[in-house]
Structures are given as structure tokens and as C-alpha cells.
Design a protein around this motif. Structure first.
Motif, short mmCIF file in Angstrom:
data_model
loop_
_atom_site.label_atom_id
_atom_site.label_comp_id
_atom_site.label_asym_id
_atom_site.label_seq_id
_atom_site.Cartn_x
_atom_site.Cartn_y
_atom_site.Cartn_z
N SER A 7 4.89 5.14 1.11
CA SER A 7 4.88 3.75 1.18
C SER A 7 5.35 3.14 2.18
O SER A 7 5.72 1.86 2.26
CB SER A 7 5.26 3.24 -0.23
N ASP A 42 -5.00 11.09 9.51
CA ASP A 42 -4.51 9.67 8.91
C ASP A 42 -5.84 9.67 7.84
O ASP A 42 -6.78 9.73 8.00
CB ASP A 42 -5.08 8.35 9.77
N GLY A 95 -5.91 7.46 5.29
CA GLY A 95 -5.80 5.98 5.19
C GLY A 95 -5.11 5.41 3.76
O GLY A 95 -4.23 6.23 3.40
N LEU A 96 -5.77 4.41 3.18
CA LEU A 96 -4.93 4.07 2.23
C LEU A 96 -5.26 4.75 0.92
O LEU A 96 -6.26 5.13 0.71
CB LEU A 96 -5.49 2.33 1.80
N PRO A 101 0.73 -1.15 -0.05
CA PRO A 101 -0.07 0.03 -0.10
C PRO A 101 0.86 1.29 -0.03
O PRO A 101 1.99 1.31 0.30
CB PRO A 101 -0.80 -0.05 1.30
N TYR A 161 4.45 6.85 7.78
CA TYR A 161 2.85 6.90 7.94
C TYR A 161 2.53 6.91 9.43
O TYR A 161 1.76 7.76 9.82
CB TYR A 161 2.25 6.00 7.13
N GLU A 162 2.78 6.01 10.20
CA GLU A 162 2.43 6.13 11.45
C GLU A 162 3.00 6.85 12.40
O GLU A 162 2.41 7.46 13.33
CB GLU A 162 2.75 4.50 11.95
N LYS A 211 5.47 2.49 5.83
CA LYS A 211 4.30 2.36 6.99
C LYS A 211 5.00 3.12 8.25
O LYS A 211 3.98 3.62 9.02
CB LYS A 211 4.09 0.81 7.26
N TYR A 239 0.18 5.09 1.66
CA TYR A 239 -0.75 5.87 2.57
C TYR A 239 -0.85 7.46 2.32
O TYR A 239 0.20 7.98 1.78
CB TYR A 239 -0.31 5.53 4.12
N ARG A 240 -1.78 7.78 2.71
CA ARG A 240 -2.04 9.53 2.87
C ARG A 240 -2.20 9.95 3.89
O ARG A 240 -3.23 9.45 4.79
CB ARG A 240 -3.07 9.65 1.52
#
Length: 345
Positions: free
Chosen positions: A273, A289, A291-292, A257, A278-279, A275, A259-260
Motif C-alpha cells: 500500500s 507493474d 497495477g491496482l 489503493p 511500489y514505484e 506508493k 498495488y501489485r
């Protein structure tokens, strides 16, 4: 009626011809037939039973005047024949012919006969197939040693595969191991069952759109989305300008995935990309967040370049090497890498 039995190395053969020209017969050529010669006793009719190589199996003689039927001479002689592998004795014939000697023919002169063979009966085995609901589908009987695929092919013509499934193979009762289609079947298999699996859905290409909003702070002036509905709504209702499709990703939800996340303070939408990145942004740095965003195709053919404007902090994502080179060489942008590949526009 007097019978004389003898085994000799040579026996008389009347009317000896050339070798048999048939695939199922084995007969002597002229040389071996000539070795099957016997000096018969005066007044006797002798039948000499020979192997294909001309060697004598046994000679049987009766008084010629008794006109004894050939079947009487032949009693028990087939049991002494040397039978080639894969063959079975069929009948007796004269040299040069595969036609069977008439068992009722009276024998009043000396003759020599040779065995004619046929293919030996092949042992057969049966595989019984069941459907997915434990109902007997059919039984298939073929020669022992046939490949399992030959049995299964007939069963698969009758098998109903559930919707959304595909046949993965067959297994025996009491085992979950699929049977090798090329494996030989050498015994009866009384219960064979189908194994189904989910049918693979062919992945489609998914377009990714880019929008531009000059009314926002420069750090937030570009947005990317794989949602046509979001793209259309932003253009129609929120002052964004569409820049059309930039590249294509995949509908395969098992793919890696992207993420945005959204920064409510700067209005920037950021894509990654990674993770962990992103987190960290939405858990620790006050980003929201989103999400995807999309999935990365495993067979993507074009790099996605990630650039950052050192003055404004804005990020831009492009598959255009020309755009990348222009921004980095002439407009103060820095290339942060090419983290993954997609399909070209």
C-alpha cells in the motif's frame, strides 16, 4: 337628537358579569368593570367604551328617547382602543360575552362595552421555484418568517431529480450558496433553483482470494487477487490451488489503493500500500507493474499482517493472528507489520 361626549374615570355598567372566558376576547373582571361607572345625566342613554383593563376610552351620550343605534355611538371608537401585540380589533361586546353588540340596536339605557380582538393578519411572502431546466416549477406562499424548508418541501414533491443525481439543496439566482433550510423567509424570493450532485454509490465488499502453487519456487508459491476471473483461470489452467477467500476489501474507488507488482525472475507477486515502494520496484528494480490490486476500506476492522520468509524471501499476507503467530514462532517467518485494515473473512 342631542349628543354628549365625556371621558371619566368611572362609568355605569349595567348587568356587569364575570370576566370573559374566551381566548380572543379581553374584558374586565368585576372589579375593573365596576370602575367603568358614570353618573349619567337625566334623560340620557350613555355608552361607555372601555379598554380590557376597565379604563375608560370615551363615553358617548344621546337622549334616551331618541333610541339612537349603537353603531352611531361606536363611530371612531375602535381607533382609540389599546390593542395587544399580534391582535386586531374585531368588535364590541358586553362584559361576560364575546358576542358582538348589534350595531342596529337602539340604545335607551346606559351600557358599558369592551373590545374583542382577533389575531392580526400575518404578512405573507412567496418563494418561486424553478426546475433544473429553468422552467417555473411552482410558487409557494406562507407566513412571513416561516422556515425555508416549509417552502422547499412543497417544491421537492414536484421536482424531478435527474437519474444518478440527488438534490443537494436550493440556491437563489445570482448566488451559488445553498440556502439554509432552517433560515427564515422574510421577503419574496422570485427565483430559486435546485442544485444536484452525483448520487453516492454505496460501496460493496470485495473478496480477496489466495492461491498456492507448489510447483513454483518457494518465493512465488502464494498469490492474492480480488479478481474472481483470475482466480478461476489460475486454478483451471495454470496449476494453482485455490485457498478461497481470505478477507474482504471495498469497491469504493476513492479509497486508498493496494498495488501489485511481479518479479519475472523469481515469479513472485508482491503487494504493497506504499506508493513509493511500489514505484521504486517497477521503475528501478525490474519488477513489472500489475497495477491496482484492491482498495482499503476506511472502516476496516481487521489487520492485514505482512510476513517475510527470511530463507526464501517470500511474502505472505494474512488476517489470521493464529497463522501469523505460528509462522513467526515456528517456521522462520518475520513479521514486517500490519500496514492496513480490511474486513474479516
Amino acid at each position: 337628537m342631542r349628543k354628549t361626549v365625556a371621558a371619566f374615570a368611572a362609568v355605569a355598567a349595567l348587568g356587569v358579569a364575570g370576566p370573559m372566558a374566551v381566548s380572543t376576547a379581553y374584558a374586565a373582571d368585576d372589579a375593573t368593570a365596576a370602575s367603568c361607572v358614570k353618573q349619567h345625566e337625566d334623560g340620557n342613554a350613555t355608552v361607555t367604551f372601555c379598554n380590557p383593563d376597565g379604563s375608560v376610552i370615551q363615553s358617548v351620550a344621546y337622549k334616551a328617547d331618541d333610541a339612537v343605534k349603537f353603531s352611531v355611538f361606536a363611530i371612531g371608537q375602535d381607533a382609540n382602543v389599546t390593542v395587544p401585540e399580534g391582535k386586531a380589533f374585531d368588535h364590541w361586546a358586553y362584559t361576560g360575552s364575546t358576542e358582538a353588540v348589534n350595531p342596529d340596536m337602539p340604545v335607551s339605557q346606559d351600557i358599558a362595552v369592551y373590545p374583542v380582538f382577533k389575531d392580526a393578519p400575518v404578512e405573507q411572502v412567496t418563494v418561486t421555484f424553478y426546475d433544473g431546466d429553468d422552467n417555473e416549477l411552482l410558487s409557494v406562499t406562507l407566513d412571513k418568517g416561516a422556515a425555508f424548508s416549509e417552502f422547499a418541501g412543497q417544491a421537492e414533491e414536484k421536482l424531478t431529480v435527474p437519474e444518478g443525481k440527488t438534490l443537494a439543496g436550493w440556491y437563489m439566482a445570482g448566488s451559488d450558496q445553498l440556502i439554509d433550510p432552517a433560515g427564515q423567509v422574510n421577503a419574496d424570493w422570485p427565483a430559486v433553483y435546485p442544485k444536484f450532485e452525483d448520487k453516492a454509490v454505496e460501496a460493496e465488499r470485495v473478496p480477496v482470494y489466495r492461491l498456492y502453487n507448489p510447483g513454483l519456487p518457494q518465493v512465488a508459491q502464494h498469490l492474492y487477487t480480488a479478481s474472481k476471473a483470475e482466480y478461476d483461470d489460475l486454478i483451471a489452467n495454470h496449476g494453482w490451488k485455490g485457498e478461497d477467500i481470505q478477507f474482504y476489501t471495498t469497491s469504493d474507488e476513492s479509497a486508498e489503493p493496494v498495488y501489485r507488482v511481479y518479479n519475472p525472475y523469481t515469479s513472485e507477486h508482491f503487494l504493497t500500500s506504499d506508493k513509493a515502494e511500489y514505484e521504486d520496484l517497477y521503475q528501478n528494480k525490474n519488477w513489472q507493474d500489475d497495477g491496482l490490486a484492491w482498495h482499503i476500506p476506511a472502516d476496516g476492522d481487521t489487520d492485514v499482517y505482512r510476513l517475510r520468509n527470511e530463507t526464501t524471501g517470500e511474502h505472505l499476507y494474512t488476517v489470521s493472528a493464529a497463522e501469523k503467530d505460528d509462522l513467526t514462532q515456528n517456521a522462520g517467518w518475520v513479521l514486517e507489520g500490519a500496514p492496513y485494515k480490511v474486513y474479516a473473512k
